[in-house]
Design an enzyme around this catalytic site. Structure first.
Site, PDB file in Angstrom:
ATOM      1  N   GLU A 130     -11.176   1.388  -3.815  1.00  0.00           N
ATOM      2  CA  GLU A 130     -10.495   1.803  -2.589  1.00  0.00           C
ATOM      3  C   GLU A 130      -9.218   2.557  -2.931  1.00  0.00           C
ATOM      4  O   GLU A 130      -8.844   2.702  -4.091  1.00  0.00           O
ATOM      5  CB  GLU A 130     -10.171   0.585  -1.719  1.00  0.00           C
ATOM      6  CG  GLU A 130      -9.322  -0.461  -2.411  1.00  0.00           C
ATOM      7  CD  GLU A 130      -9.249  -1.773  -1.644  1.00  0.00           C
ATOM      8  OE1 GLU A 130      -9.904  -1.909  -0.595  1.00  0.00           O
ATOM      9  OE2 GLU A 130      -8.528  -2.682  -2.111  1.00  0.00           O
ATOM     10  N   ASP A 177       0.812  -1.218   0.000  1.00  0.00           N
ATOM     11  CA  ASP A 177       0.000   0.000   0.000  1.00  0.00           C
ATOM     12  C   ASP A 177       0.847   1.270   0.000  1.00  0.00           C
ATOM     13  O   ASP A 177       0.675   2.158   0.854  1.00  0.00           O
ATOM     14  CB  ASP A 177      -0.922   0.008   1.227  1.00  0.00           C
ATOM     15  CG  ASP A 177      -1.759  -1.258   1.342  1.00  0.00           C
ATOM     16  OD1 ASP A 177      -2.154  -1.801   0.302  1.00  0.00           O
ATOM     17  OD2 ASP A 177      -1.999  -1.713   2.479  1.00  0.00           O
TER      18      ASP A 177
END
Length: 548
Positions: free
Chosen positions: A219, A47
Site C-alpha cells: 500500500e 501516513d
C-alpha cells in the site's frame, strides 16, 4: 394558559487550555544546534506525504473521521513545521456521518506540479477515491474530483516528464486473492484536467516484492523519476509491528518493475522487542530531494510505552536517504530509527508558536475568534455549537453525547507525549440533571475518559470521571469516580488529566482551593491502539453535553 417556556440551553465557557509534554526520551535526546529531534511531528500525525515547491516543503497526514481533515504543514528546513491549514475544511466537502472514528480520510498524498498542489485521497465508506487541488496550499482547496474507476485505497498522482499523468492505488489483485492481506498496486493513465481514466490499469506489484512469502497489505505507493529510472516505493506488512518499506525500479513508467534484492529498505520488525525506548512499526514513507541535493524520507512510526501499547498514535519521523548502487536506502540491517540526527543543510524555518515535537508547555489561545487549525471535532458539524468571546471558547451543551458515535459538542487536540498533562478552567451553568461539561481524553467513541462538572438536579454539583472501555458497555460509559463539590453556579472550576504511560490521573480544583485527586492510576491501556483498535491516537478535548 400560557405555554411553558423551553428550558435554557446550558453553555460551558473554557477560559484556558494548557498542554504540557514531558517525555524523558525527549529530554535525554535534546538535539544540538546541528541536529534535529524525532519524531518531527509528535502524536497522531500518521501516513505522512511530502512534496517540495521551490525552497518550501509541504506535508499532509491522515485524520480519518476527525474534522477539519488532512492538515497541511509548511517548512523550509524539513524540521520545524507550521500548520497553515486543512484540506477538508468546509462541511459540504465530505460527509463523515455514521462513520467509525478510524474511517473517513485515509493516507493522503500531496504533489506539486507547475504551480498547482494536488492531494489524492480515499474517503473510506464515504465516497471512495478523489483528488483536490489548490494554488495556495493553505487553501482553499477545490471540491473533491471523484475517481469512480479507481477502487481500493491510497491513491497517488505521478506527473511524467512527457506530460502524461498517472494515478496509482492499492486494490484487489487479479483473480482470487491467494491469502489474507493479498493486495496489488495498479497504475492507470488519466486525463490531466479531469483525472478520469483514459487507459486500462496496469498491474505494477502483485502481493509484494516476494509473493512466495505471502506479503500482506502492499500500500501507500509513490513513483519518482530519478535519472533514467522510475522508482516505485510502497509499504508492506501492515501498519503495525511488521511494517516495512520496499522499493522497485523500471526504465518505463508502466514497468515491468524490478525489486531491490535487499528489500526492505526500512523496517524495525527484526530488532529486539525489549530494546530501550523503541521506535516501531515504521513505514509508509515518502521521499523528497532538498536544495543541497540530499534526499530525505518522512514516514510513520510509533513509540510504545510497553510492548505494542501506545496512546499517542502513529507519528511522523524523518531520516536521510542514502544511495547505494542506484537504490535508495533509509534504515537497513540493525540500524535503529534515531531520536536525533544530523539536520538538513537548509535555511531554518521559524519555529511555530504551536510546537509539534520535543517537550513543551503550551497555553492554547482562542483569542483569534476561530478554532486553531490543529483543533478538531468528531466528524463534521452540521450546526454551530461553539463560539468565542474575550479569548475564551464557549461550547453549547447538546444531546449528542460522547460515546454515541455522532457529532458531540467536543473540540479536541492531540496527545503528543507519553507523559502529558492537560488543564482547563470551565465555567458551567447546568440547567438539569445530566448536564455536564469538562475535559475528556478520547481514543474513539468506545474508549475514553470524561472528567466533568455535573448538576445533581437539586442545586448541588459533583465532579465525576466517566469511563468507557468497549462497545458493549453503556454507550455513554460508567461513572468510576464521583465527588460532590460545594460551589455556586457560575463559579470557575479547574480540571486536569495527567498521563504517565498507561496510568491516567484525574484532578479538580475549586476556586482558591488546592488540587484534589479524584481518580488515580486509571487504566490508560484502554486508550491504546492495541486495545481500542483503529488508526487514530488519543486526543484531549473540551466538551459539553446534556441528556435531553
Amino acid at each position: 394558559m400560557a405555554e411553558a417556556s423551553a428550558p435554557a440551553v446550558p453553555t460551558a465557557r473554557f477560559s484556558n487550555f494548557i498542554y504540557e509534554g514531558r517525555d524523558p526520551v525527549f529530554a535525554a535526546n535534546k538535539p544540538e544546534a546541528d541536529e534535529y529531534q524525532n519524531p518531527i511531528l509528535a502524536g497522531f500525525y500518521p501516513d505522512p506525504s511530502l512534496t517540495r515547491a521551490g525552497s518550501d516543503y509541504y506535508l499532509v497526514n491522515s485524520t480519518f473521521a476527525y474534522y477539519p481533515g488532512i492538515p497541511v504543514l509548511h517548512s523550509t528546513d524539513l524540521i520545524n513545521w507550521t500548520q497553515i491549514g486543512n484540506v477538508i475544511d468546509r462541511p459540504d466537502m465530505l460527509d463523515f456521518d455514521g462513520l467509525g472514528l478510524s474511517r473517513g480520510v485515509f493516507a493522503p498524498t500531496i504533489e506539486y506540479h507547475e504551480g498547482t498542489f494536488y492531494v489524492a485521497n480515499t474517503c473510506v465508506d464515504c465516497g471512495g477515491n478523489f483528488i483536490v487541488t489548490a494554488t495556495d496550499p493553505a487553501g482553499p482547496w477545490s471540491d473533491p474530483i471523484w475517481l469512480p474507476e479507481v477502487g481500493g485505497i491510497d491513491p497517488s498522482v505521478f506527473f511524467d516528464e512527457d506530460g502524461k499523468v498517472y494515478v496509482m492505488n492499492n486494490d484487489a489483485p487479479p483473480g482470487e486473492p491467494l491469502y489474507e492481506g493479498h493486495r496489488a498496486i495498479w497504475l492507470r493513465e488519466v486525463d490531466p484536467k479531469t483525472f478520469q481514466s483514459i487507459a486500462e490499469p496496469t498491474l505494477l506489484i502483485n502481493g509484494g516484492v516476494r509473493i512466495e512469502e505471502k506479503p500482506v497489505w502492499i500500500e501507500g505507493p509513490h513513483i519518482y523519476k530519478i535519472g533514467d529510472w522510475y522508482y516505485l516505493s510502497a509499504a508492506e506488512g501492515g501498519t503495525a509491528v511488521n511494517h516495512s518499506q520496499v522499493v522497485l525500479r523500471a526504465d518505463n513508467v508502466l514497468g515491468p518493475y524490478e525489486a531491490y534484492e535487499g528489500n526492505p529498505i526500512m523496517t524495525q520488525r527484526h530488532l529486539p522487542a525489549d530494546r530501550e525506548n523503541p521506535i516501531t512499526s515504521v513505514g509508509h514513507a515518502d521521499i523528497a530531494q532538498d536544495d543541497a541535493g540530499n534526499w530525505w524520507a518522512t514516514f510513520l512510526g510509533v513509540r510504545p510505552y510497553e510492548g505494542d501499547y501506545y496512546n499517542t498514535g502513529r507519528e511522523t519521523f524523518l531520516m536521510p536517504v542514502r544511495w547505494e548502487d542506484g537504490w535508495p536506502l533509509i534504515v537497513t540491517g540493525d540500524e535503529e530509527v534515531k531520536y536525533k540526527a544530523q539536520r538538513p543543510e537548509l535555511p531554518l524555518s521559524s519555529r511555530s508558536n504551536v510546537p509539534l515535537n520535543g517537550n513543551f508547555t503550551l497555553t492554547e489561545d482562542f483569542s483569534s475568534g476561530e478554532l486553531p487549525p490543529h483543533w478538531m471535532t468528531l466528524r463534521v458539524p452540521k450546526e454551530q455549537w461553539y463560539d468565542f468571546a474575550d479569548g475564551d471558547v464557549i461550547i453549547t451543551a447538546r444531546a449528542d453525547r460522547l460515546g454515541e458515535g455522532g457529532q458531540p459538542s467536543l473540540i479536541a487536540r492531540r496527545q503528543q507525549h507519553i507523559y502529558a498533562t492537560a488543564t482547563t478552567t470551565v465555567t458551567f451553568n447546568p440547567v438539569q440533571s445530566g448536564d455536564e461539561a469538562g475535559l475528556a481524553v478520547l481514543q474513539s467513541d468506545d474508549y475514553f475518559y470524561a472528567l466533568g462538572l455535573n448538576s445533581m438536579g437539586d442545586g448541588t454539583f459533583a465532579v465525576t470521571v466517566r469511563q468507557k472501555a468497549g462497545a458493549e458497555e453503556n454507550p455513554y460509559g460508567e461513572v468510576v469516580a464521583e465527588q460532590s463539590v460545594d460551589m455556586s453556579s457560575g463559579e470557575p472550576l479547574d480540571l486536569r488529566i495527567t498521563a504517565d504511560g498507561d496510568a491516567y490521573d484525574f484532578f479538580y480544583r475549586l476556586p482558591d482551593g488546592e488540587w484534589q485527586m479524584l481518580l488515580d492510576d486509571a487504566d490508560g491501556k484502554i486508550l491504546s491502539t492495541r486495545t481500542a483498535g483503529g488508526f487514530v491516537g488519543a486526543t484531549f478535548g473540551l466538551y459539553a453535553e446534556t441528556s435531553e
